[in-house]
Design a protein around this motif. Structure first.
Motif, PDB file in Angstrom:
ATOM      1  N   UNK A  30     -68.371  55.933 -18.350  1.00 50.26           N
ATOM      2  CA  UNK A  30     -67.765  54.620 -18.250  1.00 50.26           C
ATOM      3  C   UNK A  30     -68.271  53.776 -19.417  1.00 50.26           C
ATOM      4  N   UNK A  31     -67.334  53.172 -20.138  1.00 53.55           N
ATOM      5  CA  UNK A  31     -67.718  52.379 -21.299  1.00 53.55           C
ATOM      6  C   UNK A  31     -67.351  50.907 -21.092  1.00 53.55           C
ATOM      7  N   UNK A  32     -67.632  50.081 -22.092  1.00 45.48           N
ATOM      8  CA  UNK A  32     -67.393  48.636 -21.961  1.00 45.48           C
ATOM      9  C   UNK A  32     -65.905  48.309 -21.803  1.00 45.48           C
ATOM     10  N   UNK A  33     -65.037  49.103 -22.396  1.00 45.25           N
ATOM     11  CA  UNK A  33     -63.597  48.883 -22.214  1.00 45.25           C
ATOM     12  C   UNK A  33     -63.207  49.147 -20.765  1.00 45.25           C
ATOM     13  N   UNK A  34     -63.756  50.211 -20.181  1.00 48.74           N
ATOM     14  CA  UNK A  34     -63.487  50.488 -18.765  1.00 48.74           C
ATOM     15  C   UNK A  34     -63.931  49.313 -17.902  1.00 48.74           C
ATOM     16  N   UNK A  35     -65.138  48.829 -18.157  1.00 52.79           N
ATOM     17  CA  UNK A  35     -65.669  47.713 -17.371  1.00 52.79           C
ATOM     18  C   UNK A  35     -64.737  46.507 -17.473  1.00 52.79           C
ATOM     19  N   UNK A  36     -64.338  46.169 -18.679  1.00 52.94           N
ATOM     20  CA  UNK A  36     -63.450  45.017 -18.887  1.00 52.94           C
ATOM     21  C   UNK A  36     -62.129  45.205 -18.149  1.00 52.94           C
ATOM     22  N   UNK A  37     -61.525  46.385 -18.276  1.00 55.29           N
ATOM     23  CA  UNK A  37     -60.235  46.639 -17.625  1.00 55.29           C
ATOM     24  C   UNK A  37     -60.347  46.594 -16.101  1.00 55.29           C
TER      25      UNK A  37
END
Length: 141
Positions: free
Chosen positions: A1-8
């Motif tokens: 899980x990356x920062x883009x996943x977290x944001x989405x």
């Protein structure tokens, strides 16, 4: 899980919050449809359970940017679920019901990227919870 996943995940969940009662109803209806045997683990009156689901999801989603902050609560929840009769094989079914619910609730906002983000987030958290409740060997299965 990356920062883009977290944001989405966080952005899409913000769209679910206004329809949280509907989302909880959809989720449990779907869960009991695809896994009828788990219904016996739940109370007859699901009102409080639906509220707990949405509160737990809100806490997890808000803590995704600092995963370590939510792991103790996730561990405790996983261990409590064992006492209710939950098994490691229930986690994928719950995940399927959750993703289905989000897809229905978000409509056109449910994109491939959002689906991937939720899948990554659920996979990360459920894998951790399974390992906490049942040991690392079951989490790998």
């Amino acid at each position: 899980m990356n920062s883009t996943h977290v944001r989405l995940v966080q952005e899409s969940f913000a769209k679910v919050v206004p329809i949280s009662e509907q989302a909880a109803l959809l989720f449990y209806d779907r869960l009991f449809e695809i896994a009828p045997a788990v219904k016996a683990m739940f109370p007859a009156d699901m009102t409080e359970q639906r509220k707990k689901l949405m509160m737990m999801l809100a806490a997890v989603v808000s803590g995704l940017g600092n995963l370590e902050s939510i792991l103790p609560a996730a561990s405790a929840l996983a261990k409590r679920h064992v006492s209710y009769g939950a098994k490691a094989e229930h986690y994928p079914v719950v995940g399927a019901a959750l993703l289905w619910t989000l897809e229905k609730g978000l409509g056109p906002a449910w994109t491939h990227e959002v689906a991937d983000a939720w899948t990554a987030a659920y996979g990360t958290l459920s894998g951790y919870m399974i390992s906490e409740a049942y040991g690392r060997a079951q989490a790998a299965e």
